[in-house]
Every structure is written in C-alpha cells, then in structure tokens.
Write a protein that holds these residues in place. Structure first.
Motif, short mmCIF file in Angstrom:
data_model
loop_
_atom_site.label_atom_id
_atom_site.label_comp_id
_atom_site.label_asym_id
_atom_site.label_seq_id
_atom_site.Cartn_x
_atom_site.Cartn_y
_atom_site.Cartn_z
N PRO A 51 0.86 -1.18 0.00
CA PRO A 51 0.00 0.00 0.00
C PRO A 51 0.90 1.24 0.00
N ARG A 52 0.67 2.22 -0.89
CA ARG A 52 1.65 3.33 -1.01
C ARG A 52 1.83 4.03 0.33
N PHE A 53 0.75 4.59 0.87
CA PHE A 53 0.73 5.13 2.24
C PHE A 53 -0.72 5.42 2.59
N ALA A 54 -0.97 5.63 3.88
CA ALA A 54 -2.36 5.74 4.36
C ALA A 54 -3.19 6.76 3.57
N PRO A 55 -2.66 7.94 3.20
CA PRO A 55 -3.51 8.91 2.51
C PRO A 55 -4.07 8.43 1.17
N THR A 56 -3.41 7.48 0.51
CA THR A 56 -3.91 7.05 -0.81
C THR A 56 -4.61 5.69 -0.76
N SER A 57 -4.90 5.19 0.43
CA SER A 57 -5.69 3.95 0.53
C SER A 57 -6.85 4.17 1.48
#
Ligand code: GUN
Ligand code: ZN
Length: 436
Positions: free
Chosen positions: A203-209
């Motif tokens: 997962p790229r990072f929390a803001p983009t998932s």
C-alpha cells in the motif's frame, strides 16, 4: 553442487561478525590481503589470499590489489518508476507526488516504458554497487512484471510489489479494494519465491488507501505471511496532519496500518521521521523495520531521522536511496547523507556503522540476513569491489589514512559510481567500471 570453475577474488576484505551499533567497530572484520573463493554462486571460503591460492590453484584469480571487497550494497526502499524524475526541483512531498511522481507513474501503463525504466534503474544500481533492491512499482501489475523480469535477467535478488492506491490519486492511477487484492494475489502466485525474487505487499501510504483497501491488503498479508509488506510512515508534518484528518479514529499514523493488520515483523516502514512515543514502542515491540532514506529526507525537506536514538532503543534499521525522492543511486552518497543527518542530530556515526547499515543491516531488515549483506562462507556471492582512491580528492585524503576506517571514510563521504570497480551478482561479474 555446481561444477563451474571457482573464482578467487583477492584484495582488502571487510565483513561483520556482529552489529557495530551494539558491539562497536570491533564487530567489523578487516583483512589487508584476503581472498574470497566463489563457486556455484556462493562464497565457498574466505581467508588469507596466498593460502587460498595455493589450496585452489584451479580457481580463476581476480587480484584487485589495494581495492576493497565487500558484500554488495542493499537498498531497502526505492521506487524504480521514479528513475526518470530523480532530481526534480522545488517541491515538498505532497506537491512533489502530484507534480512529478504521479504523471510519471501513469506512463507505466505502457509495458515498454516499464521495461525500459526497470532496466535503466537496475543497471544504474549495479553500476553503483547495489546488488539487491526492494522497490515499489506502480499500480499497474505489468510494472511488477517488468521489474522482476529485468532483475531475473541480471540474476539479482530483488523484491518489489504493485503500489496500491484507491483514493487521493489521479483517476488513471487508482485501483480498487478488490483489484488491489486480486492483482497483488496474482502477482504473489506469479513471482514470490521464484528464483531470487520476493513479492512485497505495497500500500503506497495511508492517505492514498481507504480503510477498506488497507484491510484487504492486511487480509492478503495474513494469507501470505512469508511476503514482506512495505509502506511509508511519518515522513512530513503536513502528511501526518492529513492522515489525522483522514483517519480520526486512529491513535496515530502507525495505527492506520495496525488496525488493518499491516503491522508485523515483516513490515518495512519508509522514513519514520516524526514518530510519537507509542509508535516507537509498538514498532520496537513487533520488530518491524524502519528504513532510513537520508538523501530523500534532505532533498524533499522532510526532517531529521533519529538514527542514534532509534538504534539505541533496539529498533531494526535499514538504509535506502528512496529513488526518486532520494537524490542519488549511490549507497555511498546515502551513507554520507546519513552521516550528515546524524551530525545535525548530535551523533557522529562510525564508518563501520554506516557500512553495516548499507549491507548487513538492510539485508536483515529485508529478512535476508542469512543470504546476503555480508562476506561469509555459504552466503550468496553478491559482492562489490571498491576503489579507495577513485578521484584525486579521495586519493590524496586516503593516502594519509592510518587504518581502514580512515581509508574508507573519504570514499563514503565523497565517493560515487567512480569508486565501484566491479559488482558481482550470484558469483558472476555483472558490472565493470568504464565497461572495462
Ligand atoms: N509517500 C508516498 N509516496 C511516496 C513516494 O513515492 N516517495 C516518498 N518519498 N514518499 C512517499
Ligand atoms: Zn518511498
């Protein structure tokens, strides 16, 4: 057992019998004129050069004189798709992603572009002495195929995963909860454990998932616990404030991952600059790896990683370029940046600690400590041969050296790909300086 002709590499040797962060520089082993016998892709023996030569007269001898033979560098966090946008001017993290990174990553819908970028990136890595890299791909499954195909062609031990994003990214760079799960699962079946390749749930990072996407990837990880998981954590203060808005229920940034089942010993968290004490305690408790990306942290203005404090409290640490937020392919330059950030934080890292982080430490962070990252019998023969006098400036400084650390430190601080005489992968030379 392979019956191929052995190679004997002769020069100065540097290896580690322990961790110089806990045991001091004495954990390093240096030999002025040692030999590394390589056969069947592995280190078959290490010892005195002349004794090994006598014992193995049939071996093909590569005598590097005063050059230094070490385990190849291990880059524990990079984005191969950002190779083409390295050194892009003037932005901080979120603007940098929107302005430079996402438009470039969109081009990876084209498999030919992905193949060419993967080859360029891995050839640059090898030219800089990096023999293993753990990379992010893009949301396109074909971008993972391109990376692993290029790594396989070069015989490299490599790790990567499809970068998952289902929100806060352009339309053409968003997947969904289901497709992120399905595509990642299919890629695990296709690539994980094939030869020297390992899949990393990404997962790229929390803001983009979305929460749901993070949870789906957490479920996938529970089904494939031998995969690693990589993401970003607490890189910039604006990003952390955004995470707080997006996940009001979370105790902190790390909790957005923890709630989704994305925290464990096989987790790799890039950056980890602005951690709270609960986050540090949990990371330590589960034995996750914190990956320091120093050239990136200064290049995009993220802050000072607390390497001395984190290592003193027993965190597992790795070192990485973070291409292309990072500004160099060189793990030498990356060690120099770690040293400079240490100095700004009041701690002078010893060259043994820097070299260990770039080899053994990063290998252990990637769960590969028994295979790569050190010169020892039985280890895979991924090696780098370093010229300790690669430029006039380095040569005149190293000429005054009284010991190996004084001889090595100018190359750490001022070296780059000109210092890399040769890179060996699985017992074969794959790069020679100036194509010699
Ligand atoms: N955070 C989320 N994506 C990225 C990225 O591609 N690079 C860096 N440095 N930080 C990120
Ligand atoms: Zn990154």
């Amino acid at each position: 057992m392979s019956t191929d002709r052995p190679s004997l590499l002769v020069g100065q040797l540097l290896s580690f019998a322990g961790d110089p962060f806990t045991e001091g520089p004495e954990a390093a082993r240096h030999s002025q004129r040692g030999g590394v016998l390589v056969q069947g892709g592995r280190v078959a023996a290490i010892g005195d050069a002349d004794a090994l030569r006598r014992a193995h007269p049939q071996a093909e001898c590569h005598d590097y004189g005063a050059a230094l033979i070490s385990a190849g560098f291990v880059d524990a966090h990079a984005h191969y798709p950002q190779t083409g946008i390295i050194a892009s001017w003037g932005k901080r993290l979120i603007d940098w992603l929107n302005c430079y990174t996402f438009p470039e990553e969109a081009r990876f819908a084209d498999p030919a572009h992905a193949a060419s970028a993967a080859e360029t990136c891995l050839d640059l890595m090898l030219a800089h002495g990096t023999t293993t890299v753990c990379s992010y791909a893009t949301i396109h499954p074909e971008s993972v195929d391109a990376f692993f195909t290029a790594a396989q062609a070069r015989g490299m031990r490599a790790m990567a995963g499809k970068t998952c994003m289902d929100r806060n990214a352009p339309d053409n760079l968003r997947d969904s909860v289901q497709s992120a799960y399905d595509d990642s699962k299919a890629l695990i079946a296709r690539w994980h454990g094939r030869g020297r390749l390992g899949y990393v749930i990404t997962p790229r990072f929390a803001p983009t998932s979305s929460r749901e996407q993070l949870a789906a990837l957490g479920a996938l990880w529970a089904e494939h616990p031998d995969c690693l998981m990589q993401t970003h954590l607490s890189e910039q203060t604006d990003e952390i404030a955004w995470v707080r808005q997006l996940f009001p229920e979370a105790r902190d940034y790390l909790d957005t991952y923890e709630r989704a089942g994305l925290l464990g010993a096989g987790a790799l968290f890039g950056h980890c600059i602005h951690l709270q004490s609960r986050e540090r305690a949990r990371l330590r408790e589960v034995g996750a790896a914190l990956i320091h990306c120093p050239t990136s942290n200064s290049f995009i203005g993220s802050g000072l990683f607390d390497l001395a404090g984190l290592s003193a409290e027993g965190q597992r640490l790795g070192l990485a370029t973070d291409i292309g937020g990072g500004s160099s392919f060189s793990m030498l330059r990356t060690m120099a940046a770690a040293y400079e950030i240490g100095q700004l934080s009041g701690a002078a890292l010893h060259p043994a600690q820097l070299w260990w982080l770039a080899t053994s430490g990063s290998a252990a962070a990637l769960g590969q400590g028994g295979r790569i990252g050190n010169l020892a019998e039985g280890m895979e023969a991924d090696l780098v041969v370093i010229d300790l006098a690669s430029t006039p400036a380095i040569a005149q400084r190293a000429g005054r050296a009284g010991d190996i650390w004084e001889a090595l430190f100018p190359t750490i601080m001022m070296g780059d790909d000109r210092a890399v005489l040769e890179s060996w992968v699985a017992g074969r030379p794959v790069h020679r300086r100036n194509g010699q």
